[in-house]
Design a protein around this motif. Structure first.
Motif, mmCIF file in Angstrom:
data_model
loop_
_atom_site.group_PDB
_atom_site.id
_atom_site.type_symbol
_atom_site.label_atom_id
_atom_site.label_comp_id
_atom_site.label_asym_id
_atom_site.label_seq_id
_atom_site.Cartn_x
_atom_site.Cartn_y
_atom_site.Cartn_z
ATOM 1 N N GLU A 1 4.890 16.631 26.943
ATOM 2 C CA GLU A 1 3.832 17.125 26.059
ATOM 3 C C GLU A 1 2.835 15.994 25.865
ATOM 4 O O GLU A 1 3.219 14.823 25.944
ATOM 5 C CB GLU A 1 4.411 17.478 24.672
ATOM 6 C CG GLU A 1 5.267 18.705 24.660
ATOM 7 C CD GLU A 1 5.991 18.902 23.324
ATOM 8 O OE1 GLU A 1 5.392 18.671 22.264
ATOM 9 O OE2 GLU A 1 7.164 19.299 23.364
ATOM 10 N N HIS B 1 -0.418 21.085 21.181
ATOM 11 C CA HIS B 1 -0.847 20.587 19.871
ATOM 12 C C HIS B 1 -2.062 19.666 19.956
ATOM 13 O O HIS B 1 -2.486 19.122 18.939
ATOM 14 C CB HIS B 1 0.321 19.873 19.171
ATOM 15 C CG HIS B 1 1.384 20.845 18.773
ATOM 16 N ND1 HIS B 1 1.368 21.523 17.578
ATOM 17 C CD2 HIS B 1 2.467 21.302 19.447
ATOM 18 C CE1 HIS B 1 2.404 22.343 17.517
ATOM 19 N NE2 HIS B 1 3.094 22.222 18.636
ATOM 20 N N GLY C 1 2.262 30.768 24.574
ATOM 21 C CA GLY C 1 2.437 29.442 25.169
ATOM 22 C C GLY C 1 3.815 29.315 25.796
ATOM 23 O O GLY C 1 3.985 28.661 26.839
ATOM 24 N N TYR C 2 4.790 29.939 25.159
ATOM 25 C CA TYR C 2 6.162 29.907 25.691
ATOM 26 C C TYR C 2 6.165 30.482 27.115
ATOM 27 O O TYR C 2 6.719 29.881 28.043
ATOM 28 C CB TYR C 2 7.069 30.725 24.765
ATOM 29 C CG TYR C 2 8.545 30.587 25.060
ATOM 30 C CD1 TYR C 2 9.338 29.767 24.269
ATOM 31 C CD2 TYR C 2 9.136 31.272 26.116
ATOM 32 C CE1 TYR C 2 10.698 29.632 24.540
ATOM 33 C CE2 TYR C 2 10.483 31.137 26.395
ATOM 34 C CZ TYR C 2 11.258 30.319 25.596
ATOM 35 O OH TYR C 2 12.594 30.180 25.868
ATOM 36 N N HIS D 1 9.228 20.325 24.396
ATOM 37 C CA HIS D 1 9.431 21.588 23.677
ATOM 38 C C HIS D 1 10.490 22.480 24.349
ATOM 39 O O HIS D 1 10.635 22.486 25.567
ATOM 40 C CB HIS D 1 8.095 22.337 23.622
ATOM 41 C CG HIS D 1 8.111 23.515 22.714
ATOM 42 N ND1 HIS D 1 8.196 24.801 23.168
ATOM 43 C CD2 HIS D 1 8.073 23.588 21.361
ATOM 44 C CE1 HIS D 1 8.185 25.626 22.140
ATOM 45 N NE2 HIS D 1 8.110 24.920 21.028
ATOM 46 N N SER E 1 -2.251 29.518 19.867
ATOM 47 C CA SER E 1 -1.612 29.900 18.605
ATOM 48 C C SER E 1 -1.771 28.814 17.548
ATOM 49 O O SER E 1 -1.397 29.015 16.405
ATOM 50 C CB SER E 1 -0.122 30.138 18.866
ATOM 51 O OG SER E 1 0.421 29.066 19.638
ATOM 52 N N LYS E 2 -2.320 27.685 17.941
ATOM 53 C CA LYS E 2 -2.379 26.568 17.005
ATOM 54 C C LYS E 2 -3.836 26.334 16.589
ATOM 55 O O LYS E 2 -4.366 27.186 15.902
ATOM 56 C CB LYS E 2 -1.668 25.384 17.635
ATOM 57 C CG LYS E 2 -0.216 25.838 17.940
ATOM 58 C CD LYS E 2 0.603 24.901 18.655
ATOM 59 C CE LYS E 2 2.029 25.329 18.886
ATOM 60 N NZ LYS E 2 2.434 26.686 19.068
ATOM 61 N N SER F 1 5.242 18.053 19.327
ATOM 62 C CA SER F 1 5.108 19.016 18.232
ATOM 63 C C SER F 1 5.858 18.616 16.975
ATOM 64 O O SER F 1 5.474 18.989 15.875
ATOM 65 C CB SER F 1 5.604 20.383 18.695
ATOM 66 O OG SER F 1 6.967 20.310 19.105
ATOM 67 N N ASP G 1 1.983 19.657 28.686
ATOM 68 C CA ASP G 1 1.822 20.685 27.655
ATOM 69 C C ASP G 1 0.915 20.117 26.562
ATOM 70 O O ASP G 1 1.289 19.186 25.854
ATOM 71 C CB ASP G 1 3.216 21.037 27.110
ATOM 72 C CG ASP G 1 3.178 22.078 26.003
ATOM 73 O OD1 ASP G 1 2.127 22.240 25.371
ATOM 74 O OD2 ASP G 1 4.228 22.709 25.766
HETATM 75 C C1 LIG Z 1 4.685 21.920 22.520
HETATM 76 C C2 LIG Z 1 4.723 23.408 22.483
HETATM 77 N N1 LIG Z 1 4.649 24.086 23.636
HETATM 78 C C3 LIG Z 1 4.685 25.430 23.665
HETATM 79 C C4 LIG Z 1 4.827 26.165 22.514
HETATM 80 C C5 LIG Z 1 4.891 27.655 22.582
HETATM 81 O O1 LIG Z 1 3.662 28.191 22.207
HETATM 82 P P1 LIG Z 1 3.550 29.649 21.582
HETATM 83 O O2 LIG Z 1 3.915 29.533 20.143
HETATM 84 O O3 LIG Z 1 2.116 29.987 21.798
HETATM 85 O O4 LIG Z 1 4.472 30.526 22.322
HETATM 86 C C6 LIG Z 1 4.891 25.519 21.299
HETATM 87 C C7 LIG Z 1 5.002 26.319 20.066
HETATM 88 O O5 LIG Z 1 5.537 26.099 19.110
HETATM 89 C C8 LIG Z 1 4.848 24.098 21.269
HETATM 90 O O6 LIG Z 1 4.948 23.432 20.122
#
Ligand SMILES: Cc1ncc(COP(=O)(O)O)c(C=O)c1O
Length: 396
Positions: A183, A215, A108-109, A140, A245-246, A187, A212
């Motif tokens: 977002e 979550h 996600g990053y 984030h 990933s969540k 998060s 984003d």
């Molecule tokens: C709001 C948000 N965006 C992006 C990410 C990044 O996702 P990833 O953990 O899949 O790299 C996170 C992860 O913690 C997040 O909380």
């Protein structure tokens, strides 16, 4: 200059201040239990909200794809690392999000980086004054890192403060592309962006919205398709980032948008171009995960019911913030040490929860971040609330 000495001195400072970050080795027993130092703890710190990381159908989809495609994808997507498993997952994603297309990335990053890079590149090419990113202050770190790295103009607006955003948009130079970045479900606070307010702003000012939904995926919306869809605003965001990933129980991220924007990501999103593509087995697992969530809405319903239960149990604690049915349940404690101590006390009582401190959250808002899983029982939720109360009363 002795690099290690410099680092060690700084680490020792952190240690003295009780701020050293370290990674305990845990063993995941199932989606609601871990083992730490030989002790079994109830898990309340995972983002595996639906418990899908242990889903056998999804694991089997990954295994089968691994037999067909091998483990590593071997190259970046543009250089032979793009398989039928990737293409199928992107099609499934675009259908799920109701967008023209989607591009899968290893995290996600990276998806946030690639989306922002595509905006910056396209805005730069459009002539005029390039792009200005208008970012919610609590967005984030991946979004903040991404916009800063573009070298374009960045302005932050206070969390969900749409009046301020309105003023910023009203002042925008006509030849500059405005991109609002936020977002949908935050998060660390478990609250929501004011998407209806953003929809109203879109009627007044020209801007693009990058949303984003990390979550919100799996938790909100029909088939878990997100919080915008939950509010009937699926078309509001021009570009959406999702993470797997969540609630999806896997790993990876995706940029979802028009077909043209997705081609933009493939052509100008450096985080996509210069990185080996996500494992084909994971791409297959992601597609299966979307299918499973759509077929089994009971987990989404149970997750939100259990989340409501935990918040109801803690309703007398006014420091608990966020949406009534959001699985992210933060208890704001101000001081770092308070949060750390409470997390330790809960651990002694058999619960695994996260203490979150600056810089992950603003100074003075350290917190206990509890997360609910659809597979928690009502009794487990009651036990967490009771033990938390006991620990807090003992502290008082
Ligand atoms: C709001 C948000 N965006 C992006 C990410 C990044 O996702 P990833 O953990 O899949 O790299 C996170 C992860 O913690 C997040 O909380």
């Amino acid at each position: 200059m002795d690099l290690d000495r410099i680092i060690e001195a700084r680490l020792a400072e952190r240690q003295r201040a009780n701020q050293l970050r370290c990674r305990p080795i845990i063993r995941r027993i199932d989606c609601t239990h871990i083992e730490l130092n030989g002790r079994r703890l109830l898990q309340f710190a995972s983002n595996d909200y639906l418990g899908l990381s242990f889903d056998q159908e999804i694991q089997q989809a990954a295994n089968e794809a691994m037999q067909i495609h091998g483990l590593g994808s071997g190259a970046a997507g543009l250089l032979g690392g793009y398989t039928a498993a990737h293409a199928r997952a992107e099609e499934a994603l675009a259908r799920w999000k109701g967008t023209g297309n989607a591009v899968l990335l290893p995290s996600g990053y990276q998806a946030n980086l690639a989306a922002v890079q595509a905006f910056a590149a396209v805005g730069g090419m459009a002539g005029g004054s390039g792009v200005r990113f208008l970012v919610d202050k609590l967005a984030h770190a991946s979004l903040i890192d991404a916009v800063r790295a573009t070298g374009m103009t960045v302005r932050f607006f206070p969390h969900n403060h749409l009046d301020k955003l309105n003023r910023l948009l009203a002042d925008a130079p006509v030849d500059q592309m405005q991109v609002v970045v936020t977002e949908s479900i935050f998060s660390m606070d478990g609250d929501a962006a004011d998407l209806r307010g953003l929809a109203e702003l879109k009627k007044i000012h020209p801007f693009f919205l990058l949303l984003d939904e990390a979550h919100a995926g799996g938790v909100y919306g029909p088939g878990g398709s997100g919080y915008a869809a939950e509010l009937g605003l699926q078309g509001l965001a021009d570009v959406t980032v999702v993470t797997f990933s969540k609630a999806m129980g896997c790993i990876g991220g995706a940029v979802c948008g028009s077909d043209a924007f997705c081609q933009g990501v493939v052509n100008w999103g450096r985080a996509y171009i210069y990185s080996t593509s996500i494992l084909p087995a994971i791409a297959a697992a992601i597609a299966k995960s979307i299918e499973v969530i759509g077929r089994q809405p009971k987990w989404q319903e149970q997750l939100r019911q259990r989340s409501r239960q935990l918040r109801t149990e803690l309703a007398h604690r006014r420091q608990v913030v966020g949406l009534a049915d959001c699985p992210i349940v933060p208890l704001i404690l101000k001081e770092e040490q308070q949060a750390m101590k409470l997390a330790r006390q809960l651990q002694d009582k058999g619960f695994w929860v996260s203490a979150v401190r600056p810089p992950a959250v603003p100074r003075g808002t350290s917190r206990l971040r509890m997360t609910v899983c659809a597979r928690h029982t009502e009794t487990q939720i009651q036990e967490l609330a009771r033990n938390l109360d006991e620990a807090m009363n003992a502290r008082a």
